[in-house]
Design an enzyme around this catalytic site. Structure first.
Site, short mmCIF file in Angstrom:
data_model
loop_
_atom_site.label_atom_id
_atom_site.label_comp_id
_atom_site.label_asym_id
_atom_site.label_seq_id
_atom_site.Cartn_x
_atom_site.Cartn_y
_atom_site.Cartn_z
N GLY A 175 0.84 -1.18 0.00
CA GLY A 175 0.00 0.00 0.00
C GLY A 175 0.88 1.24 0.00
N GLN B 244 3.12 9.92 1.22
CA GLN B 244 4.41 9.21 1.31
C GLN B 244 5.32 9.53 0.14
OE1 GLN B 244 2.39 5.20 2.14
NE2 GLN B 244 4.32 5.03 3.24
N CYS C 91 5.77 -0.14 7.50
CA CYS C 91 5.45 1.00 6.65
C CYS C 91 6.69 1.39 5.86
CB CYS C 91 4.97 2.16 7.52
SG CYS C 91 4.54 3.62 6.58
N LEU C 92 6.52 1.68 4.58
CA LEU C 92 7.66 2.09 3.76
C LEU C 92 8.27 3.38 4.27
CD1 LEU C 92 6.29 1.34 0.16
CD2 LEU C 92 7.84 -0.06 1.55
N HIS D 30 -4.59 1.58 7.44
CA HIS D 30 -3.21 2.07 7.58
C HIS D 30 -2.98 3.23 6.59
CE1 HIS D 30 1.32 1.40 7.94
NE2 HIS D 30 1.22 2.11 6.83
N GLU D 31 -3.43 3.05 5.34
CA GLU D 31 -3.20 4.07 4.31
C GLU D 31 -4.06 5.31 4.55
OE1 GLU D 31 -0.63 3.60 2.62
OE2 GLU D 31 -0.44 1.46 3.02
N HIS E 140 -2.50 7.62 6.86
CA HIS E 140 -1.49 8.49 6.24
C HIS E 140 -2.11 9.80 5.74
CE1 HIS E 140 2.25 6.27 6.27
NE2 HIS E 140 1.72 5.21 5.70
#
Ligand code: NI
Length: 190
Positions: free
Chosen positions: A45, A50, A94-95, A136-137, A140
């Site tokens: 994702g 991000q 998470c990236l 989660h996204e 963000h």
């Protein structure tokens, strides 16, 4: 185009992102680049903040995960969680927080209203891994990272790792954005 990914301490990850009014050629190109960047980083994702764009857009693709091979990739614009049910604890990463994992308690099912890549509106129920990744996204887009939802004791345990990321000491297998390079409204965004 592979876009560099902003990390933990970057301001764009702590802002509330703005809704989109439609999908033009630039947003469409950004969506393609987000899929490419996510795949390059082996992510499942990726939210627009991000990659330095403070807009309410995210992409996900969990088809690389066992028993989710048939799940289609999604583009989610202006998501609105209408209802939640249940709770479960699951380990997340998470990236934007490379090398860190932690348990996060979240609702296990959500009812979500959102717009797709063609700006068509949908209201759907999600459970399991999709509900998890979507939440989660969506976090963000509201300036929240999964580490902000960890138990205080767990969070204290990873504080040094977070400080190291903020200091630029943690390498990643994908390009990382320099904090000063984007304001969240750069030319790659809008
Ligand atoms: Ni993330």
């Amino acid at each position: 185009m592979i876009l560099p990914i902003n990390t933990y301490s970057d301001e764009v990850l702590h802002q509330k992102a703005k809704p989109l009014k439609g999908v033009d050629a630039e947003i469409s190109a950004l969506i393609d680049s987000m899929f490419e960047s996510m795949e390059n980083a082996s992510g499942i994702g990726l939210a627009a903040p991000q990659v330095g764009c403070s807009i309410r857009l995210l992409v996900l693709d969990i088809s690389c995960m066992k028993s989710y091979e048939d799940v289609q990739p999604m583009v989610v614009i202006n998501p609105n969680v209408l209802a939640v049910r249940g709770k479960n604890l699951m380990e997340e990463g998470c990236l934007s927080v490379p090398g860190v994992q932690g348990d996060v308690l979240r609702p296990s099912e959500i009812t979500l209203k959102y717009r797709d890549r063609n700006f068509q509106e949908h209201t759907e129920e999600f459970s399991g891994m999709l509900a998890r990744v979507l939440q989660h996204e969506i976090d963000h887009l509201n300036g929240t990272l999964f580490v902000d939802r960890m138990e205080k004791r767990d969070r204290r345990r990873i504080q040094q790792e977070l400080d190291d990321i903020a200091a630029g000491l943690v390498p990643a297998d994908y390009p990382i954005a320099r904090e000063c390079s984007r304001s969240g409204e750069g030319p790659a965004c809008m």
